[in-house]
Design a protein around this motif. Structure first.
Motif, PDB file in Angstrom:
ATOM      1  N   THR A 306       0.923  -1.251  -0.143  1.00 11.39           N
ATOM      2  CA  THR A 306       0.029   0.014   0.065  1.00 11.39           C
ATOM      3  C   THR A 306       0.690   1.188   0.005  1.00 11.39           C
ATOM      4  OG1 THR A 306      -1.667  -0.990   1.067  1.00 11.39           O
ATOM      5  CG2 THR A 306      -1.668   1.064   1.242  1.00 11.39           C
ATOM      6  N   THR A 320      -3.524   0.689  -3.402  1.00  9.68           N
ATOM      7  CA  THR A 320      -3.283  -0.929  -2.910  1.00  9.68           C
ATOM      8  C   THR A 320      -3.239  -1.985  -4.065  1.00  9.68           C
ATOM      9  OG1 THR A 320      -4.245  -0.078  -0.802  1.00  9.68           O
ATOM     10  CG2 THR A 320      -3.937  -2.459  -1.271  1.00  9.68           C
ATOM     11  N   ALA A 361      -5.275  -7.905  -7.375  1.00  7.36           N
ATOM     12  CA  ALA A 361      -6.310  -6.823  -7.392  1.00  7.36           C
ATOM     13  C   ALA A 361      -5.488  -5.472  -7.453  1.00  7.36           C
ATOM     14  CB  ALA A 361      -7.381  -7.033  -6.519  1.00  7.36           C
ATOM     15  N   ASP A 363      -6.358  -1.527  -6.280  1.00  8.23           N
ATOM     16  CA  ASP A 363      -7.326  -0.634  -5.541  1.00  8.23           C
ATOM     17  C   ASP A 363      -6.723   0.941  -5.651  1.00  8.23           C
ATOM     18  OD1 ASP A 363      -9.127   0.807  -3.887  1.00  8.23           O
ATOM     19  OD2 ASP A 363      -9.411  -0.857  -2.499  1.00  8.23           O
ATOM     20  N   TYR A 365      -7.713   4.805  -5.052  1.00 10.63           N
ATOM     21  CA  TYR A 365      -8.873   5.567  -3.999  1.00 10.63           C
ATOM     22  C   TYR A 365      -8.551   7.123  -4.142  1.00 10.63           C
ATOM     23  CZ  TYR A 365     -11.345   7.058  -0.178  1.00 10.63           C
ATOM     24  OH  TYR A 365     -12.280   7.394   0.985  1.00 10.63           O
ATOM     25  N   ASN A 379     -13.451   5.659  -6.173  1.00  6.70           N
ATOM     26  CA  ASN A 379     -12.921   4.498  -6.002  1.00  6.70           C
ATOM     27  C   ASN A 379     -12.785   3.620  -7.122  1.00  6.70           C
ATOM     28  OD1 ASN A 379     -13.283   1.467  -4.078  1.00  6.70           O
ATOM     29  ND2 ASN A 379     -11.526   2.528  -4.568  1.00  6.70           N
ATOM     30  N   VAL A 381     -11.598  -0.306  -8.692  1.00  8.78           N
ATOM     31  CA  VAL A 381     -10.789  -1.679  -8.205  1.00  8.78           C
ATOM     32  C   VAL A 381     -10.758  -2.783  -9.341  1.00  8.78           C
ATOM     33  CG1 VAL A 381     -10.936  -3.537  -6.708  1.00  8.78           C
ATOM     34  CG2 VAL A 381     -11.607  -1.167  -5.891  1.00  8.78           C
ATOM     35  N   THR A 383     -10.041  -6.586 -10.610  1.00  9.26           N
ATOM     36  CA  THR A 383      -9.504  -7.674 -10.287  1.00  9.26           C
ATOM     37  C   THR A 383      -9.574  -8.944 -11.348  1.00  9.26           C
ATOM     38  OG1 THR A 383     -10.498  -7.204  -8.195  1.00  9.26           O
ATOM     39  CG2 THR A 383     -10.233  -9.614  -8.426  1.00  9.26           C
ATOM     40  N   SER A 761     -14.541   1.264  -0.151  1.00  5.80           N
ATOM     41  CA  SER A 761     -13.632   0.314  -0.877  1.00  5.80           C
ATOM     42  C   SER A 761     -14.384  -0.838  -1.364  1.00  5.80           C
ATOM     43  CB  SER A 761     -12.815  -0.322   0.368  1.00  5.80           C
ATOM     44  OG  SER A 761     -11.863  -1.124  -0.413  1.00  5.80           O
ATOM     45  N   ASN A 762     -14.134  -1.298  -2.582  1.00  7.35           N
ATOM     46  CA  ASN A 762     -14.807  -2.489  -3.070  1.00  7.35           C
ATOM     47  C   ASN A 762     -13.904  -3.459  -3.543  1.00  7.35           C
ATOM     48  OD1 ASN A 762     -17.308  -1.132  -3.962  1.00  7.35           O
ATOM     49  ND2 ASN A 762     -15.751   0.493  -4.455  1.00  7.35           N
ATOM     50  N   SER A 763     -14.256  -4.651  -3.814  1.00  7.40           N
ATOM     51  CA  SER A 763     -13.503  -5.951  -3.790  1.00  7.40           C
ATOM     52  C   SER A 763     -14.588  -6.903  -4.785  1.00  7.40           C
ATOM     53  CB  SER A 763     -12.891  -6.543  -2.665  1.00  7.40           C
ATOM     54  OG  SER A 763     -14.260  -7.022  -1.683  1.00  7.40           O
TER      55      SER A 763
END
Length: 774
Positions: A306, A320, A361, A363, A365, A379, A381, A383, A761-763
């Protein structure tokens, strides 16, 4: 009956006396620089020798209230990271007082704040603000250990493996200063860095379907950093969870790396399974699988890197990179499969599964605070999910192979999630809104005697608006969301789309003393899993075939929750109840096709759950002993298109912790919290543990045992299908009386200042691949 009525009257009198109004202190905290209200500021009332008396945090308008105070001489301490602590002597207090506006001045050097001798919590309509005590910080070695000491309702903590869960397997979201993180990053937290834990037991729409959210508000070094290791390994079996972490800060930048690796290697793992098959002509076949000890081996690792940049208090950028990998080369079962009508009629059976996965992934932000208490957040992301799964199932008699199943599935899924959020504070109220879009594509190859390739596109868009307000003792939240779901399997028409409306209402009423009652009612949307939408068939055994269903449709669910909570001194109680009703729920079903039984999924009639839970906690007693007990019941009603089932499950969870000088003794027991959905009962774990730790400065040593009073680990699963029911028990002998040694070492350097908070945050952790197996 008369005695009962008299008892109720006496109890009411006692309760009325307990909640009788005493001396009250109120006020409002503002920033001296711009006169803006300062929310979540710590307000602590102390005796003149700095012993903790009472405490709270300010609300969205910067206001605070301290009540139930006895007459005496006190000192009020108002603190917030990045500001000078404000001290106010209050001598000869014998009546309620309003302090008016309290101005906090900025401080270039972050102060450590006020140390309290007992953990304090402040309730909001959607969360608890929990401030760990000095003693709780001293005896904890990481962020997960600290949760064990806080003993928050609903959470289940396993300090032997650093695992955190909620009953029923709901999602637990971890965050640090608002940034969504993984569990190893919580293990990397040093307790002394933690200012408070924001426990969202009633998450808003922006958190998706999370059951709870744990947001750690921590200090951030301006220079220097920290380093640490957290090692947990068994001495009598190959079992371990090990972490190493480091962080370096330079002016406005922060660099952090976390690495975790876990492994299991069991040689006394087996299953017993009783199956009943019913065919179209009424014939029944009852089979009994008697397992023999076999091999289970799995490992997983994760890396997080990060970079955070905060040029000012009004903006922050965070990048990240995460990588998670699993390698499970052995999940092997073997034994004999008997025809119960004729014990001499049996076959030799093996069922071996391997699984590998990779999930990198990225990320990105960005957050910007604007004028007039406004905030915008963006944000993105991306993946990539790769999975490789194989299964060999074989039935043979006297060397002759009767059934030979060889399945191979290779899956690739690509997804991107983008989100934007706007928030504005209006005095004691707050409005917010946002839009989140996820686009994914999966490419899966199935090999099982035939080659299948499925390519699926999926899109989901969610927009919401939320208003949080306050009227006297009533806090309320009004939310509304709109979801669009789109799916297409290439080569199979134009696909379909669906829209759902998602309103939510939360009413939180503060009662006299430290107690409240909260009502929550909402409508949630659920989308089919990509793995179930495939029209691919996979053979399970000689009689059963698993098949996806591309005609599955999204559906909505209705839920109502009622919570009552009270705390008086060292005593705490939480009573919770819920009712869920989900029409058209996607649930499993089995049906006959010729001499085969097809296992698939469909939108069934409805699924219902009525549940309640009572949590009681006492402590800390003399800053040494505390314990909690939680028990409850689940009642399920599962109405399918061709079946109707009811199931009731009672559960219990108890924990105890005793700290004396540098020693900490912990123990816990957890009975089965079972989940019934469709026609399948998925059994929870029935486990217990004991752990002794010794802490000295930066070093902690521990020794514990899993399942010390049982000679085997057992987990049960049942299926109640009229065509192919089963009752399966999985055993792992090595998990009982497993001795675990722990070593934790943390070293830190540098000083601290306030850190920006990432709001969302998302994933994407769904692989999109259909799995198979018994």
């Amino acid at each position: 009956m008369k005695r009962f009525i008299i008892g109720i009257i006496l109890l009411g009198s006692v309760m009325q006396g307990a909640f009788a109004q005493q001396i009250r202190i109120d006020g409002k905290v503002l920033a001296a620089s711009n006169k803006e209200a300062m929310e979540y500021t710590n307000v602590v009332l102390q005796t003149l020798d700095s012993a903790f008396v009472n405490g709270t945090t300010t609300d969205l308008a910067g206001s605070f209230v301290l009540d139930k105070i006895g007459a005496g001489d006190y000192q009020l301490a108002v603190s917030r990271i990045g500001y000078q602590t404000y001290y106010l002597p209050i001598g000869n207090l014998n009546a309620s007082v309003s302090l008016g506006e309290i101005m906090l001045e900025e401080d270039l050097v972050m102060l450590e704040g006020v140390i309290v001798t007992a953990s304090n919590q402040s309730n909001r309509s959607d969360r608890k603000l929990v401030f760990p005590s000095e003693r709780q910080v001293e005896v904890s070695t990481n962020g997960v250990n600290l949760l064990q000491q806080l003993m928050l309702p609903k959470l289940q903590i396993n300090p032997m493996s650093n695992e955190v869960s909620v009953p029923g397997g709901g999602e637990v979201q971890f965050r640090i200063n608002g940034v969504k993180v993984e569990r190893p990053e919580i293990v990397a937290l040093q307790p002394a860095e933690i200012i408070r834990v924001e426990y969202h037991d009633n998450p808003g729409l922006r958190y998706g379907n999370a059951e709870v959210v744990l947001d750690y508000i921590v200090r951030r070094p301006e220079t220097g950093g920290n380093f640490g290791v957290d090692l947990n390994d068994a001495v009598n079996v190959a079992w371990g969870n090990n972490y190493v972490h480091g962080k370096v800060n330079h002016k406005k930048s922060e660099f952090a790396v976390n690495y975790g690796i876990s492994h299991r290697d069991f040689y006394r793992m087996w299953r017993d399974n009783e199956e009943i098959f019913t065919f179209a002509d009424g014939r029944q076949l009852k089979r009994q699988e008697e397992g023999q000890p076999d091999h289970g081996q799995l490992s997983w690792q994760n890396v997080t890197a990060t970079y955070s940049y905060q040029p000012s208090e009004n903006s922050m950028f965070n990048a990240t990179f995460r990588y998670g990998g699993n390698n499970n080369p052995h999940m092997d079962y073997s034994g004999k499969l008997y025809n119960l009508a004729n014990q001499a009629d049996y076959v030799e059976m093996i069922d071996r599964t391997t699984f590998k996965s990779k999930r990198p992934a990225l990320d990105l932000y960005y957050q910007q605070n604007l004028k007039n208490d406004q905030t915008i957040v963006f944000n993105v992301v991306g993946t990539y999910n790769y999975t490789d799964q194989s299964r060999i199932y074989r039935e043979s008699r006297e060397g002759e192979v009767l059934t030979d199943v060889n399945n191979l599935v290779v899956g690739k899924k690509y997804s991107i999630i983008g989100e934007g959020i706007y928030e504005k504070k209006l005095g004691a109220n707050r409005i917010s809104g946002g839009v989140r879009h996820q686009q994914s594509f999966s490419d899966n190859e199935y090999t099982n005697g035939h080659n299948y390739n499925t390519e699926m596109d999926q899109a989901e868009t969610f927009a919401y608006a939320e208003f949080r307000g306050k009227a006297s003792n009533l806090d309320y939240t009004l939310s509304a969301g709109l979801t669009r779901f789109w799916f297409k399997q290439r080569g199979d028409g134009d696909g379909y789309e669906d829209y759902t409306f998602n309103p939510r209402l939360v009413l939180h009423y503060t009662l006299p003393g430290k107690s409240f009652i909260r009502l929550r009612a909402d409508i949630n949307n659920y989308s089919p899993e990509l793995s179930n939408l495939s029209n691919v068939e996979q053979i399970i055994d000689s009689l059963q075939i698993q098949r996806g269903n591309p005609n599955l449709k999204p559906y909505i669910g209705y839920r109502t929750e009622l919570t009552y909570e009270v705390q008086k001194g060292i005593f705490y109680g939480n009573l919770w109840g819920t009712y869920e009703y989900i029409p058209k729920a996607i649930m499993d079903e089995k049906r006959l096709e010729g001499d085969k039984i097809i296992q698939t999924w469909d939108n069934q009639k409805n699924w219902q759950r009525l549940a309640s839970r009572l949590t009681l906690r006492v402590g800390p007693i003399k800053n040494i002993l505390q314990f909690s007990v939680a028990g409850g019941v689940n009642h399920y009603i599962s109405n399918g298109n061709t079946y109707n089932h009811k199931y009731t499950n009672w559960f219990l969870d108890a924990n105890v912790s005793a700290a004396y000088k540098k020693f900490l003794l912990m123990g816990g027991i957890q009975t089965n919290w079972n989940w019934f959905y469709g026609e399948t009962m998925s059994g929870g774990e029935n486990i217990h543990y004991i752990l002794l730790k010794y802490n000295h400065k930066n070093l902690s040593l521990g020794a514990g045992m899993m399942m010390p009073f049982m000679d085997n680990y057992k987990q049960e699963t049942e299926n109640w299908s009229q065509y192919a029911s089963y009752k399966k028990s999985n055993y792992i002998k090595e998990s009982s009386r497993m001795m675990v040694l722990q070593l934790t070492y943390n070293f830190s350097f540098g000083r601290a200042f306030n850190v920006g908070q990432k709001r969302v945050s998302n994933s994407d952790e769904d692989s999109g691949v259909m799995s198979t197996g018994k």
